[in-house]
Design an enzyme around this catalytic site. Sequence first.
Site, PDB file in Angstrom:
ATOM      1  N   LYS A  57      11.827   0.948  -9.721  1.00 17.76           N
ATOM      2  CA  LYS A  57      11.963   0.288  -8.429  1.00 17.76           C
ATOM      3  C   LYS A  57      12.190   1.361  -7.375  1.00 17.76           C
ATOM      4  CE  LYS A  57      15.509  -2.243  -7.725  1.00 17.76           C
ATOM      5  NZ  LYS A  57      16.527  -3.264  -7.973  1.00 17.76           N
ATOM      6  N   CYS A 142       6.765  -0.978   2.357  1.00 15.41           N
ATOM      7  CA  CYS A 142       7.529  -2.228   2.334  1.00 15.41           C
ATOM      8  C   CYS A 142       7.497  -2.872   3.722  1.00 15.41           C
ATOM      9  CB  CYS A 142       8.969  -1.981   1.918  1.00 15.41           C
ATOM     10  SG  CYS A 142       9.982  -3.472   1.883  1.00 15.41           S
ATOM     11  N   LYS A 177       2.464   5.431  -1.285  1.00 14.29           N
ATOM     12  CA  LYS A 177       2.064   4.038  -1.416  1.00 14.29           C
ATOM     13  C   LYS A 177       1.875   3.477  -0.017  1.00 14.29           C
ATOM     14  CE  LYS A 177       2.987  -0.180  -3.992  1.00 14.29           C
ATOM     15  NZ  LYS A 177       3.871  -0.832  -4.987  1.00 14.29           N
ATOM     16  N   ASN A 204       0.907  -2.454  -1.340  1.00 13.74           N
ATOM     17  CA  ASN A 204       2.176  -3.174  -1.439  1.00 13.74           C
ATOM     18  C   ASN A 204       1.920  -4.611  -0.985  1.00 13.74           C
ATOM     19  OD1 ASN A 204       4.975  -3.869  -1.491  1.00 13.74           O
ATOM     20  ND2 ASN A 204       5.511  -1.762  -0.974  1.00 13.74           N
ATOM     21  N   THR A 205       2.985  -5.360  -0.823  1.00 15.03           N
ATOM     22  CA  THR A 205       2.829  -6.751  -0.385  1.00 15.03           C
ATOM     23  C   THR A 205       2.236  -6.837   1.026  1.00 15.03           C
ATOM     24  OG1 THR A 205       5.132  -6.710   0.340  1.00 15.03           O
ATOM     25  CG2 THR A 205       4.681  -7.638  -1.836  1.00 15.03           C
ATOM     26  N   GLY A 255      -2.109  -5.527  -6.644  1.00 15.15           N
ATOM     27  CA  GLY A 255      -2.312  -6.608  -5.685  1.00 15.15           C
ATOM     28  C   GLY A 255      -3.226  -7.667  -6.255  1.00 15.15           C
TER      29      GLY A 255
END
Length: 559
Positions: A57, A142, A177, A204-205, A255
């Site tokens: 994480k 993020c 990232k 990422n999201t 993803g």
Amino acid sequence: MNKPKKILDQPWPPASWPAKLGIKSPFTIPSGIVTTVPSVIARIAREVLEIGFLTTKTLSVAPREGYREPVLHEYYPGCFINAVGLANPGAARFVEAMKPFLPLWDNKPLVVSIMGSDPEEFLECAMILDPIADAFELNLSCPHVKGAGQSVGSDSVAVRAVIKLFKTRLKKPVIPKLSPNLGDISGMARLCEEAGADGLALINTVGPGTATDAEGFPVLSNVAGGLSGAGILPVGLKAVREAASAVKLPIIASGGIGSAADVRSYRVAGASLFAVGSALAGMTTPQVADFFRTVARSGTAGPDEETPVPCVCSTARTAYSRTFVVENRPIGPDLFSLRLDRGPACDPGRFFFLRLPGVGEKPFSPVADEKPHYLVRSVGPFTRALADLKPGDSIYVRGPYGNGFPEPKNGTPLVLVGGGTGIAPLILAATRWPNAVSGAFFGFSAGISDSFRADVVSMIPEAQIVVDSPGRVGDVVRVLASDLTDRPMVYKDASLFVCGPGPMMKAVAESLDGKVPRYRIFVAREDIMRCGIGLCGSCGTETGLRSCTDGPVIRREEG
């Protein structure tokens, strides 16, 4: 006609970081999903052979508490929104916790994800984590944390400075990232390559966005969160294709991957490594292994021979139902009994999340299911809010989750040992299988009301209720030990169900050693659970199981 290239037919270029680290398989799990605590990282490395490297994480220099629950919601089958807030114990604590598990099984590399608000903080974090890291992933993506992640990753000057600083001071691969929310993915990819990055991780999201429940209330405590899962596959493919057209770096794609076909699409788009995250929702550790095994087998066989992957989702697993309070009464110091109007059936030992919009949610195992009854100890803001509820007040419920106690075999004696609110699933087990119960020992650290005591005895006539003497704890364990001596023939063939505070359960286990085989002792763990479907990984046990999916009921010999 040429046969399509198989997704695993891709020898690493000798100069690339996957080759240098000895990565044997292109699969991993992305940062922040499942493998978030050291014990789970180690277990997944050992049991999921198709995973070629592990990713931590995102870690920071100082510990981060993150956001309160709910932190994750499945707003449509296979589609998630989350806002954990980059919660982590801090770099130094993570290093000490991770060291006992290194090297990982088969020397699988560990990619450490890190964050910072500026280049110097990124480097400081990396220097702390350097002893355990084989490579560094820079979280520049993020979407819902101020001063970090995407807010840094959108600053080209800061990104260039971070990468150059790493290449100057550290000798390990650096993998930025990037966020799909960037307006110019190809431009940022070129900047990273020019600055010296060894690879890229995409994506990422997406977002942030907001998901609401049936009443229109935002579900996440942070209100806004990043979107992941099947719905963002097209966004990820677009980002990987744009980056791959601009640079020659190895790309880790994530993803929306849920099948070999998705992996193949990312491979064609230009990725060489593949991270599977949200598709693992609800899976036990053996199911995760089966998933990757199936995807790898399908990838080796080619598209015409693809095997369907297991555990495909057809319904949302975090859907809430609204009910209301029927009764809320105190039964001891800081202990109360909460009865609700209605609920779904539940096996003993499984659990639900109770939620109050704007306040939060927590998991509870019920005393009774279809006429829901919970025992709650008031210890924090959420449970104090539950204690204040009045008959008629609304409350939201989701579940049930996890694995419960096994049904006793015909003629097998059942002995129950519980402490505090941990007696709840044991009472449900006793009322579900009353003819099997040969003993029940329930302990409390303080007195309980006469009415509650009478309720328990009316449901379980065999129950012995023990209240610790002043200055002593664990009297229930001593009563159990005495019963072991008095009735050895009962325990010769008995199964034991145990639930309560950790120290109590450890003392019970020690008292049973040599008297009851471990395979007949079932423990309902009370670990911290935040999502309930195995994705956040916060409920990792000492042996690397996740309580919410592999448990919470775990055979003692297993965990």
